[in-house]
Motif scaffolding. Structure first.
Motif, PDB file in Angstrom:
ATOM      1  N   TYR A  26      37.833  45.455  59.590  1.00 17.53           N
ATOM      2  CA  TYR A  26      37.062  45.533  58.345  1.00 17.53           C
ATOM      3  C   TYR A  26      37.776  44.816  57.209  1.00 17.53           C
ATOM      4  CZ  TYR A  26      34.695  49.121  61.054  1.00 17.53           C
ATOM      5  OH  TYR A  26      34.028  49.793  62.039  1.00 17.53           O
ATOM      6  N   ILE A  27      39.088  44.951  57.154  1.00 18.35           N
ATOM      7  CA  ILE A  27      39.845  44.303  56.085  1.00 18.35           C
ATOM      8  C   ILE A  27      39.826  42.784  56.273  1.00 18.35           C
ATOM      9  CG2 ILE A  27      42.170  44.029  55.144  1.00 18.35           C
ATOM     10  CD1 ILE A  27      42.458  47.094  55.686  1.00 18.35           C
ATOM     11  N   ALA A  28      39.996  42.323  57.503  1.00 19.86           N
ATOM     12  CA  ALA A  28      39.959  40.876  57.759  1.00 19.86           C
ATOM     13  C   ALA A  28      38.577  40.302  57.487  1.00 19.86           C
ATOM     14  CB  ALA A  28      40.378  40.585  59.203  1.00 19.86           C
ATOM     15  N   LEU A  29      37.516  41.021  57.887  1.00 20.98           N
ATOM     16  CA  LEU A  29      36.157  40.539  57.604  1.00 20.98           C
ATOM     17  C   LEU A  29      35.876  40.502  56.104  1.00 20.98           C
ATOM     18  CD1 LEU A  29      34.020  42.234  60.410  1.00 20.98           C
ATOM     19  CD2 LEU A  29      34.564  39.815  60.151  1.00 20.98           C
ATOM     20  N   LEU A  50      37.278  41.496  42.337  1.00 23.39           N
ATOM     21  CA  LEU A  50      37.973  42.435  43.217  1.00 23.39           C
ATOM     22  C   LEU A  50      39.488  42.429  43.079  1.00 23.39           C
ATOM     23  CD1 LEU A  50      35.996  41.826  46.534  1.00 23.39           C
ATOM     24  CD2 LEU A  50      35.622  43.607  44.841  1.00 23.39           C
ATOM     25  N   ARG A  51      40.073  41.362  42.570  1.00 19.06           N
ATOM     26  CA  ARG A  51      41.533  41.216  42.570  1.00 19.06           C
ATOM     27  C   ARG A  51      42.207  42.232  41.660  1.00 19.06           C
ATOM     28  NH1 ARG A  51      43.790  38.552  38.236  1.00 19.06           N
ATOM     29  NH2 ARG A  51      42.295  37.622  36.811  1.00 19.06           N
ATOM     30  N   PHE A  52      43.495  42.460  41.912  1.00 19.16           N
ATOM     31  CA  PHE A  52      44.288  43.385  41.104  1.00 19.16           C
ATOM     32  C   PHE A  52      44.529  42.753  39.744  1.00 19.16           C
ATOM     33  CE2 PHE A  52      47.907  45.619  39.468  1.00 19.16           C
ATOM     34  CZ  PHE A  52      47.802  46.892  39.979  1.00 19.16           C
ATOM     35  N   ASP A  53      44.203  43.487  38.683  1.00 16.99           N
ATOM     36  CA  ASP A  53      44.456  43.035  37.315  1.00 16.99           C
ATOM     37  C   ASP A  53      44.790  44.271  36.488  1.00 16.99           C
ATOM     38  OD1 ASP A  53      44.350  42.153  34.658  1.00 16.99           O
ATOM     39  OD2 ASP A  53      42.889  40.591  35.163  1.00 16.99           O
ATOM     40  N   LEU A  65      42.229  48.959  42.143  1.00 15.21           N
ATOM     41  CA  LEU A  65      43.393  49.570  42.791  1.00 15.21           C
ATOM     42  C   LEU A  65      43.269  49.543  44.312  1.00 15.21           C
ATOM     43  CD1 LEU A  65      43.874  52.643  40.442  1.00 15.21           C
ATOM     44  CD2 LEU A  65      45.455  50.726  40.696  1.00 15.21           C
ATOM     45  N   VAL A  66      42.035  49.417  44.819  1.00 19.10           N
ATOM     46  CA  VAL A  66      41.800  49.412  46.267  1.00 19.10           C
ATOM     47  C   VAL A  66      41.245  48.074  46.741  1.00 19.10           C
ATOM     48  CG1 VAL A  66      40.514  50.521  48.123  1.00 19.10           C
ATOM     49  CG2 VAL A  66      41.408  51.896  46.256  1.00 19.10           C
ATOM     50  N   THR A  67      40.359  47.469  45.956  1.00 14.89           N
ATOM     51  CA  THR A  67      39.650  46.282  46.436  1.00 14.89           C
ATOM     52  C   THR A  67      40.517  45.036  46.532  1.00 14.89           C
ATOM     53  OG1 THR A  67      38.889  45.791  44.184  1.00 14.89           O
ATOM     54  CG2 THR A  67      37.416  47.087  45.603  1.00 14.89           C
TER      55      THR A  67
END
Length: 199
Positions: A26-29, A50-53, A65-67
């Motif tokens: 799921y993470i790779a997809l 989605l990136r950490f900011d 924090l998760v995405t």
């Protein structure tokens, strides 16, 4: 301490099949979808969402924090091959640990990365020792958090199967423990460079 470890191992053994099975698929997809959509529209809107900011998290966008696990930096087909490599490593580690233990391993890595970034990485530049570290450097660290998290799979694989061989560029055989040592050296250089930015 030994008693606590034994109880934890028994708990994981009893609940071996609980958790998210085949988590790395799921993470790779998810990463592949983000990379492909970023290649198509060229702007990386989904990646930016989605990136950490840290600044945006502090403004209330807590999903970041998760995405960020779906935002492994890089683009192109080489990155997709790297994702497949991480998927295969994660699959092997999950089979050797069990689903629950692997889920705990991966999600504890996510939480520890969050704690580190929220406490130690500022949103602006700062002075460390005699050196000024720019905000762009910390943004670079944020954009690579998923990559570092996935590289932890190399260490997990190397501890369970140190004599396994990888074929670098499909030509050069390298043992798993050698890759883990090289990875640790590179991370050590990066941490040193963060504290004393001279390299």
């Amino acid at each position: 301490m030994k008693n606590l470890r034994t109880r934890f191992n028994r708990f994981c053994l009893r609940n071996r099949d609980k958790g998210i099975p085949n988590l790395m698929l799921y993470i790779a997809l998810g990463n592949a979808i983000v990379i492909l959509l970023s290649m198509v529209n060229g702007g990386g809107v989904l990646y930016d969402l989605l990136r950490f900011d840290k600044a945006k998290i502090l403004q209330g966008q807590v999903w970041r924090l998760v995405t960020y696990v779906f935002t492994q930096s890089g683009s192109g087909f080489l990155e997709l091959i790297l994702l497949y490599f991480f998927y295969m490593l994660g699959r092997y580690v999950e089979m050797s640990m069990g689903t629950l233990k692997f889920n705990l391993f991966y999600f504890s890595g996510v939480v520890l990365m969050d704690i580190f970034a929220m406490i130690f990485c500022p949103t602006e530049g700062m002075i460390i020792g005699r050196y000024l570290v720019s905000a762009e450097y910390f943004q670079y660290l944020y954009s690579n958090m998923a990559y570092y998290l996935h590289l932890a799979l190399v260490l997990a694989f190397a501890t369970t199967n140190p004599d396994a061989q990888f074929m670098i560029f499909f030509l050069i055989p390298v043992k798993a423990w050698v890759m883990a040592v090289v990875y640790l050296l590179l991370i050590g250089i990066e941490v040193f460079n963060m504290c004393y930015p001279v390299l």
